[in-house]
Design a protein around this motif. Structure first.
Motif, short mmCIF file in Angstrom:
data_model
loop_
_atom_site.label_atom_id
_atom_site.label_comp_id
_atom_site.label_asym_id
_atom_site.label_seq_id
_atom_site.Cartn_x
_atom_site.Cartn_y
_atom_site.Cartn_z
N ASP A 30 0.84 -1.20 0.00
CA ASP A 30 0.00 0.00 0.00
C ASP A 30 0.88 1.25 0.00
O ASP A 30 0.50 2.28 -0.60
CB ASP A 30 -0.94 -0.01 1.21
CG ASP A 30 -2.01 -1.09 1.11
OD1 ASP A 30 -2.23 -1.62 0.00
OD2 ASP A 30 -2.62 -1.41 2.15
N ARG A 31 2.03 1.17 0.63
CA ARG A 31 2.97 2.29 0.63
C ARG A 31 3.52 2.52 -0.78
O ARG A 31 3.66 3.66 -1.22
CB ARG A 31 4.10 2.01 1.62
CG ARG A 31 5.09 3.15 1.81
CD ARG A 31 6.15 2.74 2.83
NE ARG A 31 7.14 3.77 3.04
CZ ARG A 31 8.25 3.61 3.74
NH1 ARG A 31 8.51 2.43 4.31
NH2 ARG A 31 9.12 4.59 3.89
N TRP A 32 3.83 1.44 -1.49
CA TRP A 32 4.28 1.58 -2.88
C TRP A 32 3.23 2.33 -3.70
O TRP A 32 3.55 3.27 -4.44
CB TRP A 32 4.52 0.22 -3.52
CG TRP A 32 5.71 -0.54 -3.04
CD1 TRP A 32 6.56 -0.19 -2.01
CD2 TRP A 32 6.18 -1.79 -3.55
NE1 TRP A 32 7.52 -1.15 -1.86
CE2 TRP A 32 7.32 -2.12 -2.79
CE3 TRP A 32 5.76 -2.64 -4.56
CZ2 TRP A 32 8.04 -3.31 -3.02
CZ3 TRP A 32 6.46 -3.80 -4.80
CH2 TRP A 32 7.60 -4.14 -4.03
N ASN A 66 19.13 5.15 -3.91
CA ASN A 66 18.04 4.54 -3.14
C ASN A 66 18.33 3.10 -2.70
O ASN A 66 17.44 2.33 -2.38
CB ASN A 66 16.74 4.55 -3.97
CG ASN A 66 15.50 4.25 -3.14
OD1 ASN A 66 15.30 4.81 -2.07
ND2 ASN A 66 14.66 3.34 -3.62
N LEU A 67 19.61 2.71 -2.65
CA LEU A 67 20.00 1.36 -2.22
C LEU A 67 19.59 1.13 -0.77
O LEU A 67 19.92 1.92 0.12
CB LEU A 67 21.51 1.18 -2.37
CG LEU A 67 22.12 -0.11 -1.83
CD1 LEU A 67 21.55 -1.33 -2.54
CD2 LEU A 67 23.64 -0.07 -1.96
N PRO A 115 19.58 -6.58 -0.82
CA PRO A 115 19.75 -5.27 -1.47
C PRO A 115 18.62 -5.02 -2.46
O PRO A 115 18.22 -5.91 -3.21
CB PRO A 115 21.12 -5.39 -2.15
CG PRO A 115 21.37 -6.85 -2.29
CD PRO A 115 20.70 -7.50 -1.12
N SER A 116 18.11 -3.80 -2.45
CA SER A 116 16.92 -3.46 -3.24
C SER A 116 16.91 -1.97 -3.54
O SER A 116 17.65 -1.19 -2.96
CB SER A 116 15.64 -3.82 -2.45
OG SER A 116 15.64 -5.16 -2.03
N GLY A 117 16.02 -1.58 -4.47
CA GLY A 117 15.63 -0.19 -4.62
C GLY A 117 16.44 0.67 -5.56
O GLY A 117 16.20 1.88 -5.64
N THR A 118 17.41 0.11 -6.30
CA THR A 118 18.39 0.92 -7.03
C THR A 118 17.94 1.33 -8.43
O THR A 118 18.68 2.01 -9.14
CB THR A 118 19.71 0.14 -7.13
OG1 THR A 118 19.42 -1.19 -7.58
CG2 THR A 118 20.40 0.08 -5.78
N PRO A 150 10.37 0.63 -4.48
CA PRO A 150 10.58 1.98 -3.95
C PRO A 150 11.10 1.95 -2.52
O PRO A 150 11.98 2.74 -2.15
CB PRO A 150 9.18 2.61 -4.02
CG PRO A 150 8.39 1.75 -4.94
CD PRO A 150 8.96 0.37 -4.82
N THR A 151 10.55 1.05 -1.73
CA THR A 151 11.00 0.84 -0.36
C THR A 151 11.07 -0.67 -0.10
O THR A 151 10.32 -1.45 -0.69
CB THR A 151 10.05 1.49 0.67
OG1 THR A 151 8.69 1.13 0.35
CG2 THR A 151 10.18 3.00 0.65
#
Length: 538
Positions: free
Chosen positions: A105-107, A290-291, A470-473, A507-508
């Motif tokens: 829901d945040r995305w 955004n890593l 690791p995520s978000g890049t 995104p997060t």
């Protein structure tokens, strides 16, 4: 197949295997999957506890190291990443977790329509075959197994009862969107063997005439014509080759190498590209930024009874016994792995939902994948679920075979430092709660002398490590967001014929392990791609 296909998928990992299956399923489109590593034939890939053997494998693992992190006493942190068909799903800890409803829901609330929990839930159900049976949030017809741990372990049973004294409910299903509680993890296993995405998705598709799978094929860059991706350059067998895409190039190389490939292809921060002599196709400041990662803090306790996996692995008889359990019955420790006990709870008073997660392991070692200690031991591995610290991936040169700079900036945010200290304190409360306390002989690490908040934080800096998320890049966001790399259909902003489909689009970070969410993202992306191919852009 010719040197032109409809779809090129870069990376045969958690997402790439899903896409290879779904895009070739109807037989209309030619698909080529390019994987830098070898086929997934190594026996240790398929034995669940075998990730201790693949953790440092020179061929099956990229074996990355971060840059020295000033927040972690200048240490370089080891980052294992899968380098074989199945990618990190072939070497991970097998934990089957979606995260919580609020993550998605945040995305959606950040300008990504169609990515709320209710939008994603049908895809979570589609991908899974859950042995808990059908339900409002569960699926039973999907390729990826969610298998429950059948044999109780005395340490995990004590953990569950200790959690009850701290007000945590016992959960059997952590994947309903509300995961606060304690219990056993479900695992991505099938009949006592690992169920990677290579096993679940790629194996059933291998005979399709329009699906081409190339291993030991490392992509060097995406080829561009103006603002359109036209194919890729890659190296195989010591020679460079070019492959063209009629429709799309899809990067599924993971949160480290997808942004690296974007930068090498002229898509990234203009000043970085200019520094390395790479012509700028599009100045995209968000590529590599955004890593995010979950920082693992591991408390180790000595156990006063010989009931741990340490005890079984230390003797030849114990090794033979667990080997026979697996060979004859596909059971025992080899079929389960290490982390059986799950805890999702709140360490910070202001948190409305769980903010920390435990992977409770029935063995102990100085580091994940290391040799077990010479005593009966267990591990309380705890991580903050939604860190605020942000790092970056940056190419070091125009050489596609040089690992990029990886700076996670762990514990750079004040909330993350407070949560790390609170998480250690919570772990100690858990270990001190009956009946778990009756099995704990002593705290081996950090040890009873580490008491103050400053001492605990120093321990976190000295021993903290990745928990492999690791995520978000290459994050998803609207075109009006200057830091967004892909749109809500995972198309790279301003570039035709190019998508990113892996953990880098998050995104997060989700509140839990990332493998199953990545499979969901790939299932969704496959629908987007097929819809766009037929003009059904819905």
């Amino acid at each position: 197949m010719a040197d032109k296909v409809d779809y090129i998928i870069v990376g045969g990992g958690s997402a790439g295997c899903v896409l290879a299956n779904r895009l070739s399923e109807n037989g209309k489109y030619s698909v080529c999957l390019l994987e830098a590593g070898p086929p997934d034939r190594n026996i240790w890939i398929h034995i669940p506890i075998g990730y201790g053997k693949t953790m440092f494998h020179k061929t099956l693992n990229w074996g990355f190291y971060t840059d020295p992190d000033p927040n972690m006493l200048g240490r370089k942190i080891y980052w294992p990443r899968g380098r074989t068909l199945g990618g990190s799903s072939s070497i991970n800890g097998l934990i089957y977790i979606r995260g919580q409803k609020q993550d998605y829901d945040r995305w959606a609330g950040q300008g990504n329509p169609g990515w709320g929990w209710d939008d994603c839930l049908p895809y979570f159900r589609k991908l899974e075959n859950n042995d808990l049976g059908p339900g409002p949030t569960r699926g039973t017809q999907g390729p990826l197994n969610a298998s429950s741990i059948k044999t109780p372990h005395p340490l995990v049973e004590a953990l569950i009862r200790a959690g009850d004294t701290l007000g945590l409910r016992r959960l059997q299903d952590f994947n309903t969107g509300d995961l606060e509680g304690v219990g056993y993890y479900q695992l991505t296993t099938r009949n006592g063997k690992r169920c990677s995405t290579a096993v679940a998705y790629l194996d059933p598709a291998r005979g399709r005439p329009k699906l081409r799978i190339e291993t030991d094929a490392q992509v060097m860059a995406v080829t561009m014509q103006g603002k359109r991706a036209t194919g890729v350059r890659y190296r195989k067998g010591g020679t460079q080759r070019t492959l063209a895409a009629n429709r799309e190039v899809i990067l599924s190389a993971g949160a480290i190498q997808s942004p690296q490939l974007l930068q090498l292809s002229g898509l990234g921060p203009a000043e970085l590209l200019a520094e390395h002599g790479i012509p700028v196709v599009k100045d995209m400041s968000g590529v590599g930024k955004n890593l995010q990662d979950h920082l693992q803090i591991r408390l180790i306790y000595e156990v006063n009874k010989p009931i741990t996996t340490n005890d079984q692995l230390r003797s030849l008889w114990g090794q033979a016994r667990i080997g026979l359990q697996w060979l004859l019955f596909r059971g025992g420790p080899l079929a389960i792995g290490i982390n059986q006990g799950a805890v999702f709870c709140r360490a910070m008073p202001e948190s409305a939902t769980p903010d920390i997660q435990f992977h409770f392991g029935t063995l102990s070692a100085d580091m994940a994948g290391g040799d077990v200690h010479p005593f009966s031991g267990c591990t309380y591995s705890v991580c903050q679920l939604r860190p605020e610290s942000r790092g970056e991936i940056r190419i070091r040169s125009a050489d596609p075979f040089e690992a990029p700079s990886m700076q996670p900036n762990y514990l750079s945010a004040e909330l993350d430092r407070r949560t790390a200290v609170a998480a250690v304190k919570y772990a100690r409360r858990l270990a001190a709660a009956a009946p778990l306390s009756q099995l704990m002989e002593r705290e081996y690490r950090p040890g009873p002398d580490v008491r103050s908040d400053d001492e605990i934080l120093h321990f976190c800096r000295e021993y903290g490590a990745t928990i492999f998320h690791p995520s978000g890049t290459a994050r998803m966001g609207p075109a009006s967001d200057p830091g967004a790399v892909v749109d809500a259909r995972l198309k790279v902003h301003g570039i035709d014929g190019l998508r990113v489909v892996d953990a880098s689009i998050m995104p997060t970070l989700v509140s839990g392990n990332t493998n199953v969410p990545v499979v969901m993202v790939a299932e969704r992306a496959a629908d987007f791609i097929l819809q766009d191919a037929t003009g059904r852009n819905t």
